[in-house]
Design a protein around this motif. Sequence first.
Motif, PDB file in Angstrom:
ATOM      1  N   ALA A   1      -3.693 -55.385  28.288  1.00 31.64           N
ATOM      2  CA  ALA A   1      -4.139 -54.013  28.533  1.00 31.64           C
ATOM      3  C   ALA A   1      -4.446 -53.753  30.003  1.00 31.64           C
ATOM      4  CB  ALA A   1      -5.367 -53.699  27.670  1.00 31.64           C
ATOM      5  N   GLU A   2      -5.019 -54.740  30.693  1.00 30.60           N
ATOM      6  CA  GLU A   2      -5.353 -54.541  32.110  1.00 30.60           C
ATOM      7  C   GLU A   2      -4.116 -54.508  32.998  1.00 30.60           C
ATOM      8  OE1 GLU A   2      -8.514 -56.789  33.927  1.00 30.60           O
ATOM      9  OE2 GLU A   2      -9.539 -57.017  32.002  1.00 30.60           O
ATOM     10  N   GLU A   3      -2.991 -54.954  32.444  1.00 26.47           N
ATOM     11  CA  GLU A   3      -1.754 -54.977  33.224  1.00 26.47           C
ATOM     12  C   GLU A   3      -0.799 -53.855  32.829  1.00 26.47           C
ATOM     13  OE1 GLU A   3      -0.959 -59.636  33.794  1.00 26.47           O
ATOM     14  OE2 GLU A   3      -1.954 -59.093  31.924  1.00 26.47           O
TER      15      GLU A   3
ATOM     16  N   GLU B   1      -7.400 -47.981  18.542  1.00 28.96           N
ATOM     17  CA  GLU B   1      -8.551 -47.220  19.026  1.00 28.96           C
ATOM     18  C   GLU B   1      -9.385 -48.081  19.972  1.00 28.96           C
ATOM     19  OE1 GLU B   1     -12.777 -45.697  17.207  1.00 28.96           O
ATOM     20  OE2 GLU B   1     -10.961 -44.903  16.242  1.00 28.96           O
ATOM     21  N   LEU B   2      -9.618 -49.328  19.600  1.00 24.96           N
ATOM     22  CA  LEU B   2     -10.408 -50.225  20.438  1.00 24.96           C
ATOM     23  C   LEU B   2      -9.682 -50.549  21.739  1.00 24.96           C
ATOM     24  CD1 LEU B   2     -11.569 -52.677  17.632  1.00 24.96           C
ATOM     25  CD2 LEU B   2     -13.033 -51.065  18.852  1.00 24.96           C
ATOM     26  N   THR B   3      -8.389 -50.820  21.654  1.00 29.03           N
ATOM     27  CA  THR B   3      -7.622 -51.228  22.835  1.00 29.03           C
ATOM     28  C   THR B   3      -7.559 -50.123  23.877  1.00 29.03           C
ATOM     29  OG1 THR B   3      -6.282 -52.646  21.406  1.00 29.03           O
ATOM     30  CG2 THR B   3      -5.439 -52.228  23.608  1.00 29.03           C
ATOM     31  N   THR B   4      -7.416 -48.882  23.427  1.00 33.81           N
ATOM     32  CA  THR B   4      -7.332 -47.768  24.376  1.00 33.81           C
ATOM     33  C   THR B   4      -8.705 -47.355  24.894  1.00 33.81           C
ATOM     34  OG1 THR B   4      -7.315 -46.226  22.496  1.00 33.81           O
ATOM     35  CG2 THR B   4      -5.183 -46.847  23.437  1.00 33.81           C
ATOM     36  N   ALA B   5      -9.743 -47.550  24.096  1.00 34.62           N
ATOM     37  CA  ALA B   5     -11.094 -47.199  24.543  1.00 34.62           C
ATOM     38  C   ALA B   5     -11.657 -48.249  25.500  1.00 34.62           C
ATOM     39  CB  ALA B   5     -12.025 -47.030  23.338  1.00 34.62           C
TER      40      ALA B   5
ATOM     41  N   GLY C   1      -9.616 -59.232  27.742  1.00 33.57           N
ATOM     42  CA  GLY C   1     -10.242 -60.014  26.686  1.00 33.57           C
ATOM     43  C   GLY C   1      -9.893 -59.548  25.296  1.00 33.57           C
ATOM     44  N   GLY C   2      -9.382 -58.309  25.163  1.00 37.69           N
ATOM     45  CA  GLY C   2      -9.008 -57.813  23.850  1.00 37.69           C
ATOM     46  C   GLY C   2     -10.161 -57.879  22.871  1.00 37.69           C
ATOM     47  N   PRO C   3      -9.976 -58.545  21.728  1.00 39.87           N
ATOM     48  CA  PRO C   3     -11.028 -58.608  20.701  1.00 39.87           C
ATOM     49  C   PRO C   3     -12.356 -59.133  21.225  1.00 39.87           C
ATOM     50  CG  PRO C   3      -8.975 -59.485  19.864  1.00 39.87           C
ATOM     51  CD  PRO C   3      -8.767 -59.259  21.331  1.00 39.87           C
ATOM     52  N   PHE C   4     -12.310 -60.074  22.157  1.00 37.51           N
ATOM     53  CA  PHE C   4     -13.547 -60.579  22.761  1.00 37.51           C
ATOM     54  C   PHE C   4     -14.327 -59.445  23.417  1.00 37.51           C
ATOM     55  CE2 PHE C   4     -14.963 -61.542  27.159  1.00 37.51           C
ATOM     56  CZ  PHE C   4     -16.209 -62.080  26.851  1.00 37.51           C
ATOM     57  N   ALA C   5     -13.631 -58.591  24.157  1.00 40.64           N
ATOM     58  CA  ALA C   5     -14.302 -57.491  24.853  1.00 40.64           C
ATOM     59  C   ALA C   5     -14.910 -56.503  23.869  1.00 40.64           C
ATOM     60  CB  ALA C   5     -13.311 -56.783  25.775  1.00 40.64           C
ATOM     61  N   TYR C   6     -14.201 -56.222  22.765  1.00 44.27           N
ATOM     62  CA  TYR C   6     -14.706 -55.246  21.790  1.00 44.27           C
ATOM     63  C   TYR C   6     -15.938 -55.791  21.071  1.00 44.27           C
ATOM     64  CZ  TYR C   6      -9.655 -54.467  22.337  1.00 44.27           C
ATOM     65  OH  TYR C   6      -8.378 -54.350  22.824  1.00 44.27           O
ATOM     66  N   ALA C   7     -15.851 -57.042  20.605  1.00 41.74           N
ATOM     67  CA  ALA C   7     -16.981 -57.617  19.874  1.00 41.74           C
ATOM     68  C   ALA C   7     -18.171 -57.855  20.790  1.00 41.74           C
ATOM     69  CB  ALA C   7     -16.551 -58.930  19.212  1.00 41.74           C
TER      70      ALA C   7
END
Length: 448
Positions: A218-220, A66-70, A75-81
């Motif tokens: 994800a960005e790629e 859910e986080l990765t697609t939103a 950054g993955g987890p860094f971007a979410y947190a």
Amino acid sequence: MTQTPPTGLSQRLGAFHLWGIAVGLVISGEYFGWSYGWATAGTLGFLVTTALVAAMYVAFIFSFTELTTAIPQAGGPFAYANRAFGPLGGAIAGFATLVEFVFAPPAIALAIGAYLKVQYPWVNPTQAATVAYLVFVTLNIVGVHIAATFELFMTLLAVGELLVFMAVVAPSFHWANFVAGGWAGHDQFSPAAIGGMFAALPFAIWFFLAIEGVAMAAEEARDPRRTIPRAYIAGILTLVALAFGVMLLAGGSGDWTQIANINDPLPQAMRRSVGNSSGWLHMLVWLGMFGLIASFHGIIMGYARQIFALARAGFLPRGLARLHPRFHTPDLATIAGGVIGVATIWSDNVVHIAGQSLTASVVTLSALGALTMYIMAMAALFRLRTIEPALVRPFRAPLYPFAPAFALVMAVIALVMLAWNNVVIAGIFAGLMIALVGGSMALRRREA
């Protein structure tokens, strides 16, 4: 000052490539490391521990998707947190992820070197591990599509080999072999077995460690809101099936205690089934390195994107966010992680922590980073559901809030038990995190 470089990461990865990354990041864990869990918990105790850890990872991945697609950012987890808790929360999640991904490859590289020494006694494992870094750092810089295609090829070979292993040893499987002394050396369960099951947690985690690295690609990804869920779900289901298949068939093929404390449980289990001269055994020994290469190469892809994302956001020197002018890959970030890895490899015989080699210790360090990141990611999921209910969520976590809550609680328990059983390394991890997070906050204030 703009947040992103003028040229962005190339979006060329489809669902099949991403599945290859997801499985490839982890698959070396199916080949070695996990069998040490038998030494502490026994086969049945470790089976229970692995089932709980597998359930945690399934719940985590379905929630993490859910986080990765939103928020499909490198950054993955860094971007979410960072989005959920601000810069401090982002720094904790980002550097925990970085510790996980930077310190896992040295152990795998040395395993590659040790494997080559078995085949060619004149090979120096440390030098071979260094060459592995040079080769795969270069491959990652040359281009993400080439790197991901190579990763997919290695992953397919490694999965195919595990299937061959299971097919070859299946005729030798007997349930009585697997359950004999299965509760930490005893035939019957007792409360005394529980301590061994907790101590076996890091070895069960090794079956699945680093699958979350897909988020950093994800960005790629092409159409990440569709390709990432497919890759994650197929990836975790593939790994769960392989983990239980390998563990059950290896343990039931003979006396499991003979392969509980060794680095090559699969060749030894196959040797009992087909003998030393079988072509199947030679195939397994030769192709076994594909699993190591797939994980090693995939994790390099992951740490490079994490360093790149942290630098782009100002948590590391911004020069590390540079993209190669021709290949559009984070070249300096890839090289920086490689320098740390090579330094760790060459320090292996010099630095000892808690009575064990440096690379043995950094595996535990990597697991501590992973569990910290899992906790931050699940906390971010709950936080974003509260503060950003209108955020576009192409994939929503099933069984919310129960599945992410289960993943969160299991990660907390695993982190506490891992720290309890590795006090010195846990202290080093805490000190490292304080230094990295504190340094990043100071860097941001100086640039503000």
